[in-house]
Design a protein around this motif. Structure first.
Motif, short mmCIF file in Angstrom:
data_model
loop_
_atom_site.label_atom_id
_atom_site.label_comp_id
_atom_site.label_asym_id
_atom_site.label_seq_id
_atom_site.Cartn_x
_atom_site.Cartn_y
_atom_site.Cartn_z
N PHE A 123 0.95 -1.23 -0.04
CA PHE A 123 -0.08 0.05 0.15
C PHE A 123 0.72 1.07 -0.02
N ARG A 124 0.65 2.30 -0.82
CA ARG A 124 1.31 3.34 -1.02
C ARG A 124 1.39 4.05 0.39
N ASP A 125 0.40 3.94 1.35
CA ASP A 125 0.72 4.58 2.60
C ASP A 125 1.67 3.99 3.39
N LYS A 126 2.37 2.84 2.90
CA LYS A 126 3.45 2.47 3.81
C LYS A 126 4.62 2.83 3.25
N MET A 127 4.78 3.69 2.44
CA MET A 127 5.95 4.06 1.70
C MET A 127 6.12 5.58 2.14
N PRO A 128 7.49 5.87 1.92
CA PRO A 128 8.02 7.30 2.16
C PRO A 128 7.68 8.05 1.13
N GLN A 129 7.43 9.53 1.55
CA GLN A 129 6.78 10.29 0.43
C GLN A 129 7.67 10.60 -0.61
N TYR A 130 8.90 10.59 -0.57
CA TYR A 130 9.93 10.64 -1.70
C TYR A 130 9.59 9.34 -2.71
N MET A 131 9.32 8.15 -2.17
CA MET A 131 9.13 7.28 -2.98
C MET A 131 7.72 7.30 -3.88
N ILE A 132 6.85 7.70 -3.02
CA ILE A 132 5.42 7.79 -3.72
C ILE A 132 5.57 8.84 -4.82
N TYR A 133 6.09 9.98 -4.59
CA TYR A 133 6.67 11.02 -5.72
C TYR A 133 7.06 10.19 -6.91
N SER A 134 8.10 9.39 -6.57
CA SER A 134 8.82 8.61 -7.90
C SER A 134 7.83 7.77 -8.85
N LEU A 135 7.01 6.94 -7.81
CA LEU A 135 5.93 6.18 -8.29
C LEU A 135 5.02 7.01 -9.17
N GLY A 136 4.69 8.35 -9.38
CA GLY A 136 3.86 9.19 -10.00
C GLY A 136 4.27 9.50 -11.53
N ALA A 137 5.60 9.03 -11.81
CA ALA A 137 5.76 9.28 -13.24
C ALA A 137 4.82 9.34 -14.23
N TYR A 138 4.80 9.90 -15.16
CA TYR A 138 3.96 10.05 -16.18
C TYR A 138 4.55 8.97 -17.31
N ARG A 139 4.58 7.74 -16.92
CA ARG A 139 5.22 6.78 -17.81
C ARG A 139 4.44 5.52 -17.66
N THR A 140 4.31 4.79 -18.73
CA THR A 140 3.57 3.41 -18.55
C THR A 140 4.63 2.54 -17.89
N ILE A 141 5.96 2.39 -18.53
CA ILE A 141 7.07 1.68 -17.94
C ILE A 141 8.21 2.34 -17.74
N PHE A 142 8.40 2.22 -16.25
CA PHE A 142 9.79 3.14 -16.04
C PHE A 142 10.51 2.16 -14.90
N ASN A 143 11.82 2.90 -14.70
CA ASN A 143 12.59 2.09 -13.70
C ASN A 143 12.11 3.15 -12.18
N LEU A 144 12.08 2.37 -11.27
CA LEU A 144 11.91 3.24 -9.98
C LEU A 144 13.14 3.61 -9.57
#
Length: 161
Positions: A123-144
């Motif tokens: 769940f997203r709420d278990k992640m630190p904020q900086y990681m959540i931001y990186s998950l929001g990239a506007y791409r379909t496939i990307f490296n985290l």
């Protein structure tokens, strides 16, 4: 080990199909050709340019980069995250197969890779904020980003990989 994100279409419309087929897919319209026929990004960009005649060069480059990730950069043993609807949780999988193209299946499932889905989701709420931001990239496939931190987080949450 790399960590990848592969979205299952707009609003995660294909997530159940990803899980059922134990695969990830590039679910875009078009791109009806085997990527194995293109040994480098420049040749693939030329093919995309011919298909998407009115597309901006930036879009062509972005599509080609993502398709090359699916085809070549992802490796067996890498982790893949697929967001569920509203991106409040993510399915977690381990890539276990090479890129495959299947022309005989519906358009949104032609480009794929085999995945072993874990029974756990994160769940997203278990992640630190900086990681959540990186998950929001506007791409379909990307490296985290933050791969090591993500693996540590999974261990801390008791999610074995």
């Amino acid at each position: 080990m790399a960590i990848w994100v592969c979205r299952a279409g707009k609003k995660a419309v294909y997530v159940e199909e990803f899980l059922k087929q134990e695969k990830i897919f590039c679910t875009w319209d078009g791109f009806d050709y085997d990527l194995n026929l293109y040994d480098d990004k420049e040749k693939l960009k030329e093919k995309i340019r011919k298909e998407k005649k009115d597309a901006e060069p930036t879009a062509i480059n972005t599509w080609a980069a993502q398709l090359m990730c699916l085809k070549e950069k992802m490796q067996n043993g890498d982790i893949v995250l697929t967001p569920n609807e509203n991106s409040k949780s993510y399915n977690i999988g381990i890539i276990i197969g090479v890129y495959e193209y299947k022309s005989e299946v519906p358009e949104h499932f032609r480009h794929g890779r085999q995945v072993r889905w874990l029974p756990d989701i994160i769940f997203r709420d278990k992640m630190p904020q900086y990681m959540i931001y990186s998950l929001g990239a506007y791409r379909t496939i990307f490296n985290l980003k933050y791969e090591n931190e993500f693996v540590e987080l999974l261990a801390k949450l008791g999610i074995p990989i």
